[in-house]
Scaffold this active site. Structure first.
Site, PDB file in Angstrom:
ATOM      1  N   PRO A  76      -9.841  -7.728  -0.968  1.00 40.70           N
ATOM      2  CA  PRO A  76     -11.260  -7.650  -0.384  1.00 40.70           C
ATOM      3  C   PRO A  76     -11.693  -6.439  -0.223  1.00 40.70           C
ATOM      4  O   PRO A  76     -11.294  -5.531   0.470  1.00 40.70           O
ATOM      5  CB  PRO A  76     -10.575  -8.246   0.940  1.00 40.70           C
ATOM      6  CG  PRO A  76      -9.036  -8.086   0.750  1.00 40.70           C
ATOM      7  CD  PRO A  76      -8.710  -7.923  -0.348  1.00 40.70           C
TER       8      PRO A  76
ATOM      9  N   ASP B 295      -9.582  -1.184  -0.156  1.00 44.72           N
ATOM     10  CA  ASP B 295      -8.862  -2.464  -0.149  1.00 44.72           C
ATOM     11  C   ASP B 295      -8.707  -2.869   1.508  1.00 44.72           C
ATOM     12  O   ASP B 295      -7.922  -2.145   2.040  1.00 44.72           O
ATOM     13  CB  ASP B 295      -7.322  -2.495  -0.811  1.00 44.72           C
ATOM     14  CG  ASP B 295      -6.543  -3.884  -0.499  1.00 44.72           C
ATOM     15  OD1 ASP B 295      -7.110  -4.428   0.384  1.00 44.72           O
ATOM     16  OD2 ASP B 295      -5.788  -4.162  -1.470  1.00 44.72           O
ATOM     17  N   HIS B 296      -9.557  -3.774   2.036  1.00 40.78           N
ATOM     18  CA  HIS B 296      -9.730  -4.046   3.454  1.00 40.78           C
ATOM     19  C   HIS B 296      -8.144  -4.363   4.115  1.00 40.78           C
ATOM     20  O   HIS B 296      -8.268  -4.450   5.318  1.00 40.78           O
ATOM     21  CB  HIS B 296     -10.793  -4.983   3.505  1.00 40.78           C
ATOM     22  CG  HIS B 296     -11.381  -4.592   5.165  1.00 40.78           C
ATOM     23  ND1 HIS B 296     -11.032  -3.936   6.058  1.00 40.78           N
ATOM     24  CD2 HIS B 296     -12.800  -4.952   5.421  1.00 40.78           C
ATOM     25  CE1 HIS B 296     -11.802  -3.770   7.276  1.00 40.78           C
ATOM     26  NE2 HIS B 296     -12.846  -4.481   6.512  1.00 40.78           N
ATOM     27  N   ARG B 297      -7.514  -4.864   3.147  1.00 40.41           N
ATOM     28  CA  ARG B 297      -6.025  -5.336   3.735  1.00 40.41           C
ATOM     29  C   ARG B 297      -5.337  -4.177   4.080  1.00 40.41           C
ATOM     30  O   ARG B 297      -4.440  -4.106   5.081  1.00 40.41           O
ATOM     31  CB  ARG B 297      -5.272  -6.023   2.999  1.00 40.41           C
ATOM     32  CG  ARG B 297      -5.901  -7.324   2.368  1.00 40.41           C
ATOM     33  CD  ARG B 297      -5.127  -7.963   1.054  1.00 40.41           C
ATOM     34  NE  ARG B 297      -5.169  -7.272  -0.083  1.00 40.41           N
ATOM     35  CZ  ARG B 297      -4.349  -7.235  -1.224  1.00 40.41           C
ATOM     36  NH1 ARG B 297      -3.728  -8.345  -1.177  1.00 40.41           N
ATOM     37  NH2 ARG B 297      -4.483  -6.340  -2.124  1.00 40.41           N
TER      38      ARG B 297
ATOM     39  N   ILE C  91      -6.804  -0.786   4.419  1.00 45.18           N
ATOM     40  CA  ILE C  91      -7.733   0.285   5.287  1.00 45.18           C
ATOM     41  C   ILE C  91      -8.692  -0.273   6.083  1.00 45.18           C
ATOM     42  O   ILE C  91      -9.505  -1.048   5.390  1.00 45.18           O
ATOM     43  CB  ILE C  91      -8.282   1.294   4.130  1.00 45.18           C
ATOM     44  CG1 ILE C  91      -7.233   1.634   3.256  1.00 45.18           C
ATOM     45  CG2 ILE C  91      -9.310   2.569   4.788  1.00 45.18           C
ATOM     46  CD1 ILE C  91      -8.076   2.657   1.923  1.00 45.18           C
TER      47      ILE C  91
END
Ligand code: CAO
Length: 523
Positions: free
Chosen positions: A318, A495-497, A499
């Site tokens: 994501p 990577d929004h998972r 950061i």
């Protein structure tokens, strides 16, 4: 006098499959060199040469079944070939260009060795050029059949005098690959003339000993090292790209544990969501020829591999992308002032080494950005090192060499690494190990142009920085005026998972600050 070499005591086994022939007539082997590989339902074993010598004939082939006492080949023991010398002088002149190493330094022919049942196999990559110095076993060309890709290794160490084939050629056993001057030989004036397409491999006594080709679906000019047993295991496990398996064995060999970990990672990733079951429509199939003339070309191997990786990363990660401008007016003045001195030191000083340094410094302060999700997505791996990858555009596709310990290196050292790696990448000589271990990637299109772009995170890294072309811009000075400043557009995809948005924002701002303050950066 040649003697028969037989299958030694192999325990309780009989009628065992021959899965690989590792030598061919003309090969010189040392005592204990592997000759063939056998496989039972429980083990794979390599049969070693009982003594040093020259292989005269191989009497088994892959797929045969053998038991203790069966003859596998005939070997002329070292020093016992009294009659071989006269035979050599009797060989016709045409074949003499393929004579074994001699002190004269005359280039020798290197032919396509035994490549099993294949003929008219396509050359998909030529990894050598005149002047290249090759180690024995270094890959020379890559061939591709409909079933396998194989690298043809140099049969001896030496310097390439001429390359006799090109990408797209179709070759069979015995066809000419190159002329090579053996290492240690005094250089000859010119290569000896040979026909463009050599006749079938000359008599074994005259052929430069060719090592067996190795099935190496390498990502780069480099190759994967794995024993036949590991190759077999890889095939059984469905691992078709051995070069993508991180190797921890001796001399970079892939071990059973490496394969297990690799497959385990893929299974865990699939079980935790792994891109399966996305319910996508099938890809459209279009007959383009209906609309005009077309030309279809196979996708270069590197593009195929990087494309698969990019597609997975795009779907699995994501992404969140941030944009920021760094004021590099001072940095640019500093860089230009140092350019001549850098050139004297053999270094090309572009903005990229400074960007690598700024990123490395920021990474050492943002452990989360310098981390990776574990393959099962259940934990986070914090790295105590800062290795920065830099995307390099090559004629065959994108490659990402990794600058190790970039946080501890000076700008010149980083620039030197970058020059070396990008040259190797463009010449197809980048080693797989030079592309491993990256914590973060920089993709610089600054030399090309572009404003901003949204780069794709290079999984399992947690973020990537895109760099576009610096431009002069009027920047408000706070006193009612505008000053011209050189602004460098930066894009950070994360990577929004791993950061959060706030942290990604702080990271890109920090990088921009380091680039704006040259003292911060170089001190
Ligand atoms: N702004 C303005 N000028 C820039 C710049 C920037 N951000 N970055 C580099 N330049 C200049 C350099 O200073 C150099 O000019 P001079 O020769 O006058 O000094 C020129 O552009 C060309 O630089 P370069 O490309 O030879 O070297 P580099 O160090 O800038 O880059 C490398 C090296 C390997 C990163 C680059 O060559 C490359 O391959 N980039 C492509 C990366 C890519 O394709 N990414 C994929 C994008 S998304 O998939």
């Amino acid at each position: 006098m040649a003697e028969d070499i037989k299958v030694p005591d192999i325990g309780e086994y009989s009628n065992v499959d021959v899965i690989e022939i590792m030598v061919q007539p003309g090969d010189t082997v040392a005592a204990e060199d592997s000759l063939i590989a056998l496989e039972t339902d429980k083990a794979t074993m390599e049969i070693p040469a009982p003594k040093a010598g020259v292989v005269k004939a191989v009497t088994v082939k892959e797929g045969d079944k053998v038991s203790e006492g069966d003859v596998i080949l005939s070997l002329e023991a070292e020093g016992s070939s009294a009659e071989a010398a006269p035979a050599e002088t009797a060989v016709p002149a045409e074949a003499s260009s393929s004579a074994p190493a001699s002190s004269s330094g005359a280039p020798q022919v290197v032919n396509v060795p035994d490549i099993g049942e294949y003929s008219d196999v396509e050359v998909i990559e030529v990894l050598i050029k005149p002047g290249d110095e090759l180690q024995e076993e270094a890959s020379m060309v890559t061939l591709e059949t409909d079933k396998a890709t194989m690298d043809i290794p140099a049969p001896f160490a030496g310097t390439v005098a001429e390359v006799k084939l090109q990408e797209g050629d179709k070759v069979s056993q015995g066809d000419l690959i190159a002329m090579m001057t053996p290492a240690g030989a005094s250089p000859a004036a010119a290569p000896e003339p040979v026909a463009e397409k050599a006749a079938p491999a000359p008599a074994p006594e005259k052929t430069a000993p060719a090592a067996a080709p190795q099935a190496t679906p390498a990502v780069t000019g480099g190759k994967a090292h794995a024993s036949p047993a590991m190759r077999r295991l890889a095939r059984e496990l469905g691992v078709s790209e051995l070069a993508t398996v991180p190797a921890t064995g001796r001399k970079g060999c892939i071990t059973e544990e490496d394969l297990k970990q690799f497959v385990k990672g893929i299974v865990q990733s699939a079980q935790s969501g792994g891109g399966a079951g996305l319910g996508l429509l099938p890809d459209p199939v279009v007959d383009f020829a209906k609309f005009g003339d077309i030309e279809t070309q196979p996708l270069p191997r590197i593009k195929k591999i990087s494309g698969d990786n990019l597609a997975r990363n795009w779907v699995r990660v994501p992404h969140i992308t941030f944009f920021e401008d760094a004021d590099i007016t001072e940095l640019e003045a500093f860089r230009k002032g140092k350019k001549a001195a850098a050139e004297k030191a053999g270094v090309k000083l572009t903005p990229v080494p400074f960007i690598v340094k700024a990123v490395a410094k920021a990474l050492s302060e943002f452990p989360n950005v310098n981390s990776s999700l574990s393959a099962d997505g259940a934990s986070q791996v914090f790295k105590q090192y800062v290795h920065v990858g830099v995307a390099v555009d090559t004629p065959k596709g994108l490659m990402v060499p990794v600058i190790r310990d970039a946080d501890q290196k000076g700008i010149y050292d980083i620039a030197r690494d970058l020059m070396e790696y990008s040259t190797q990448a463009r010449e197809g000589k980048l080693k797989p190990e030079s592309m491993q271990g990256g914590c973060f990637t920089i993709s610089s299109l600054g030399g090309i142009g572009t404003k901003y772009f949204a780069p794709i995170v290079n999984m399992p890294e947690a973020a990537i920085l895109g760099v576009s072309k610096a431009d002069m811009k009027p920047i408000y000075d706070g006193n009612g005026g505008f000053t011209p400043r050189l602004m460098l557009p930066l894009s950070l995809s994360a990577d929004h998972r791993v950061i959060d948005g706030a942290e990604a924002g702080k990271f890109i701002v920090t990088v921009a600050q380091y680039l704006s303050d040259i003292k911060e950066l170089v001190l």
